[in-house]
Design a protein around this motif. Structure first.
Motif, PDB file in Angstrom:
ATOM      1  N   GLU A  18       0.822  -1.208   0.000  1.00 12.60           N
ATOM      2  CA  GLU A  18       0.000   0.000   0.000  1.00 12.60           C
ATOM      3  C   GLU A  18       0.859   1.263   0.000  1.00 12.60           C
ATOM      4  O   GLU A  18       1.957   1.289   0.562  1.00 12.60           O
ATOM      5  CB  GLU A  18      -0.903   0.033   1.244  1.00 12.60           C
ATOM      6  N   ARG A  19       0.328   2.290  -0.626  1.00 15.01           N
ATOM      7  CA  ARG A  19       0.899   3.640  -0.562  1.00 15.01           C
ATOM      8  C   ARG A  19      -0.149   4.498   0.134  1.00 15.01           C
ATOM      9  O   ARG A  19      -1.212   4.770  -0.434  1.00 15.01           O
ATOM     10  CB  ARG A  19       1.228   4.161  -1.961  1.00 15.01           C
ATOM     11  N   ARG A  20       0.136   4.896   1.357  1.00 21.17           N
ATOM     12  CA  ARG A  20      -0.861   5.556   2.195  1.00 21.17           C
ATOM     13  C   ARG A  20      -0.618   7.058   2.285  1.00 21.17           C
ATOM     14  O   ARG A  20       0.517   7.506   2.410  1.00 21.17           O
ATOM     15  CB  ARG A  20      -0.836   4.963   3.603  1.00 21.17           C
ATOM     16  N   ASP A  21      -1.703   7.818   2.243  1.00 23.43           N
ATOM     17  CA  ASP A  21      -1.655   9.248   2.503  1.00 23.43           C
ATOM     18  C   ASP A  21      -1.862   9.470   3.997  1.00 23.43           C
ATOM     19  O   ASP A  21      -2.749   8.848   4.606  1.00 23.43           O
ATOM     20  CB  ASP A  21      -2.763   9.979   1.740  1.00 23.43           C
ATOM     21  N   CYS A  22      -1.056  10.360   4.587  1.00 18.68           N
ATOM     22  CA  CYS A  22      -1.217  10.639   6.009  1.00 18.68           C
ATOM     23  C   CYS A  22      -0.644  12.011   6.341  1.00 18.68           C
ATOM     24  O   CYS A  22       0.114  12.589   5.564  1.00 18.68           O
ATOM     25  CB  CYS A  22      -0.557   9.561   6.865  1.00 18.68           C
ATOM     26  N   ALA A  23      -1.022  12.528   7.497  1.00 16.94           N
ATOM     27  CA  ALA A  23      -0.536  13.837   7.937  1.00 16.94           C
ATOM     28  C   ALA A  23      -0.555  13.892   9.452  1.00 16.94           C
ATOM     29  O   ALA A  23      -1.402  13.264  10.103  1.00 16.94           O
ATOM     30  CB  ALA A  23      -1.400  14.954   7.357  1.00 16.94           C
ATOM     31  N   ASP A  24       0.358  14.635  10.004  1.00 22.75           N
ATOM     32  CA  ASP A  24       0.396  14.881  11.441  1.00 22.75           C
ATOM     33  C   ASP A  24      -0.929  15.529  11.863  1.00 22.75           C
ATOM     34  O   ASP A  24      -1.404  16.467  11.209  1.00 22.75           O
ATOM     35  CB  ASP A  24       1.574  15.805  11.745  1.00 22.75           C
ATOM     36  N   GLN A  25      -1.502  15.077  12.953  1.00 23.97           N
ATOM     37  CA  GLN A  25      -2.761  15.646  13.438  1.00 23.97           C
ATOM     38  C   GLN A  25      -2.626  17.106  13.847  1.00 23.97           C
ATOM     39  O   GLN A  25      -3.622  17.828  13.942  1.00 23.97           O
ATOM     40  CB  GLN A  25      -3.279  14.818  14.612  1.00 23.97           C
ATOM     41  N   ASN A  26      -1.390  17.549  14.066  1.00 24.90           N
ATOM     42  CA  ASN A  26      -1.191  18.957  14.413  1.00 24.90           C
ATOM     43  C   ASN A  26      -1.405  19.886  13.218  1.00 24.90           C
ATOM     44  O   ASN A  26      -1.609  21.086  13.408  1.00 24.90           O
ATOM     45  CB  ASN A  26       0.216  19.183  14.989  1.00 24.90           C
ATOM     46  N   ILE A  27      -1.365  19.338  11.996  1.00 24.36           N
ATOM     47  CA  ILE A  27      -1.616  20.196  10.831  1.00 24.36           C
ATOM     48  C   ILE A  27      -3.060  20.696  10.827  1.00 24.36           C
ATOM     49  O   ILE A  27      -3.296  21.912  10.752  1.00 24.36           O
ATOM     50  CB  ILE A  27      -1.244  19.487   9.518  1.00 24.36           C
ATOM     51  N   PRO A  28      -4.068  19.818  10.922  1.00 22.28           N
ATOM     52  CA  PRO A  28      -5.432  20.355  11.005  1.00 22.28           C
ATOM     53  C   PRO A  28      -5.667  21.189  12.261  1.00 22.28           C
ATOM     54  O   PRO A  28      -6.459  22.139  12.228  1.00 22.28           O
ATOM     55  CB  PRO A  28      -6.324  19.110  10.960  1.00 22.28           C
ATOM     56  N   ARG A  29      -4.984  20.855  13.357  1.00 23.81           N
ATOM     57  CA  ARG A  29      -5.120  21.682  14.567  1.00 23.81           C
ATOM     58  C   ARG A  29      -4.616  23.102  14.304  1.00 23.81           C
ATOM     59  O   ARG A  29      -5.235  24.083  14.726  1.00 23.81           O
ATOM     60  CB  ARG A  29      -4.342  21.057  15.733  1.00 23.81           C
ATOM     61  N   PHE A  30      -3.481  23.196  13.614  1.00 21.07           N
ATOM     62  CA  PHE A  30      -2.927  24.525  13.305  1.00 21.07           C
ATOM     63  C   PHE A  30      -3.872  25.300  12.390  1.00 21.07           C
ATOM     64  O   PHE A  30      -4.140  26.492  12.619  1.00 21.07           O
ATOM     65  CB  PHE A  30      -1.549  24.382  12.654  1.00 21.07           C
ATOM     66  N   ILE A  31      -4.386  24.649  11.346  1.00 22.05           N
ATOM     67  CA  ILE A  31      -5.291  25.330  10.413  1.00 22.05           C
ATOM     68  C   ILE A  31      -6.544  25.807  11.148  1.00 22.05           C
ATOM     69  O   ILE A  31      -7.013  26.931  10.933  1.00 22.05           O
ATOM     70  CB  ILE A  31      -5.651  24.397   9.239  1.00 22.05           C
ATOM     71  N   LYS A  32      -7.085  24.969  12.028  1.00 23.08           N
ATOM     72  CA  LYS A  32      -8.259  25.362  12.810  1.00 23.08           C
ATOM     73  C   LYS A  32      -7.936  26.553  13.712  1.00 23.08           C
ATOM     74  O   LYS A  32      -8.742  27.473  13.853  1.00 23.08           O
ATOM     75  CB  LYS A  32      -8.754  24.189  13.654  1.00 23.08           C
ATOM     76  N   GLU A  33      -6.744  26.543  14.307  1.00 24.56           N
ATOM     77  CA  GLU A  33      -6.330  27.650  15.177  1.00 24.56           C
ATOM     78  C   GLU A  33      -6.243  28.961  14.384  1.00 24.56           C
ATOM     79  O   GLU A  33      -6.457  30.042  14.935  1.00 24.56           O
ATOM     80  CB  GLU A  33      -4.979  27.336  15.812  1.00 24.56           C
ATOM     81  N   CYS A  34      -5.937  28.842  13.095  1.00 21.73           N
ATOM     82  CA  CYS A  34      -5.892  30.027  12.226  1.00 21.73           C
ATOM     83  C   CYS A  34      -7.292  30.516  11.857  1.00 21.73           C
ATOM     84  O   CYS A  34      -7.440  31.602  11.281  1.00 21.73           O
ATOM     85  CB  CYS A  34      -5.099  29.724  10.955  1.00 21.73           C
ATOM     86  N   GLY A  35      -8.314  29.703  12.142  1.00 20.55           N
ATOM     87  CA  GLY A  35      -9.692  30.117  11.897  1.00 20.55           C
ATOM     88  C   GLY A  35     -10.341  29.499  10.674  1.00 20.55           C
ATOM     89  O   GLY A  35     -11.363  29.997  10.191  1.00 20.55           O
ATOM     90  N   TYR A  36      -9.770  28.386  10.181  1.00 23.28           N
ATOM     91  CA  TYR A  36     -10.285  27.760   8.964  1.00 23.28           C
ATOM     92  C   TYR A  36     -10.651  26.298   9.220  1.00 23.28           C
ATOM     93  O   TYR A  36     -10.161  25.674  10.161  1.00 23.28           O
ATOM     94  CB  TYR A  36      -9.248  27.845   7.841  1.00 23.28           C
TER      95      TYR A  36
END
Length: 198
Positions: A18-36
């Motif tokens: 498998e080739r899996r897509d993934c991201a650190d959970q802090n990325i969406p946390r940061f974007i949310k903190e920016c207001g998006y």
């Protein structure tokens, strides 16, 4: 709440084929903190472009992880996706923020050469320039020393590495540091994203 699309790294799981897509959970946390509202896109262009067309994002974030293939990376599907996403955004004047690999994608797109560097992995160091002076994290093996227009440098490290770039006319911002790897998130990083995506 306005939407920001963000890209993901590719993890290769050979035992599963498998080739899996993934991201650190802090990325969406940061974007949310920016207001998006953060929405991840897969490294599958035909899906990602439909998402962009339907969601009409306020901005796009090209994230870290995976070297570009021309510099030793092993995720050509991600190179292809992010180049196409960047072109899509430029054509439609959608703001783009790239960090670490994401900034390298922007640099590469505009013909800037990356070079191998030492002393920039898992360290903190000073950067200075138009953004002032600050201490940032660093997790990259390749870096740029000479920019091509239309990109402009916002910050350099002491060894001459370009650490932040922008192109106001094209609504682009790049930093070599990871804003999501700061606890708490830095107010300067949040402000820059908000000013870009407004």
């Amino acid at each position: 709440m306005k939407i920001v699309l963000y890209t993901q790294r590719v993890e290769i799981i050979e035992s599963y084929g498998e080739r899996r897509d993934c991201a650190d959970q802090n990325i969406p946390r940061f974007i949310k903190e920016c207001g998006y509202l953060p929405v991840p896109v897969p490294n599958v262009w035909e899906v990602a472009v439909r998402m962009a067309e339907q969601l009409r994002p306020a901005g796009m974030m090209l994230t870290g992880g995976n070297s570009l293939v021309r510099y030793g990376g092993d995720a050509p599907e991600r190179d292809d996706l992010e180049k196409r996403l960047l072109e899509y955004a430029l054509e439609r004047e959608i703001p783009v923020y790239g960090f670490c690999r994401g900034m390298q994608v922007i640099l590469d797109y505009f013909g800037c050469i990356l070079e191998e560097v030492k002393g920039h992995v898992a360290v903190r160091h000073k950067v200075s320039g138009a953004i002032g002076e600050q201490v940032v994290n660093s997790f990259h093996n390749q870096a740029c020393f000479h920019l091509q227009l239309p990109l402009e440098a916002l910050a350099w490290a002491d060894d001459g590495v370009v650490e932040a770039v922008c192109c106001d006319k094209k609504h682009l911002l790049g930093t070599m540091w990871h804003p999501e790897r700061v606890e708490p998130f830095a107010e300067d990083d949040i402000r820059r994203v908000q000013q870009l995506f407004h």
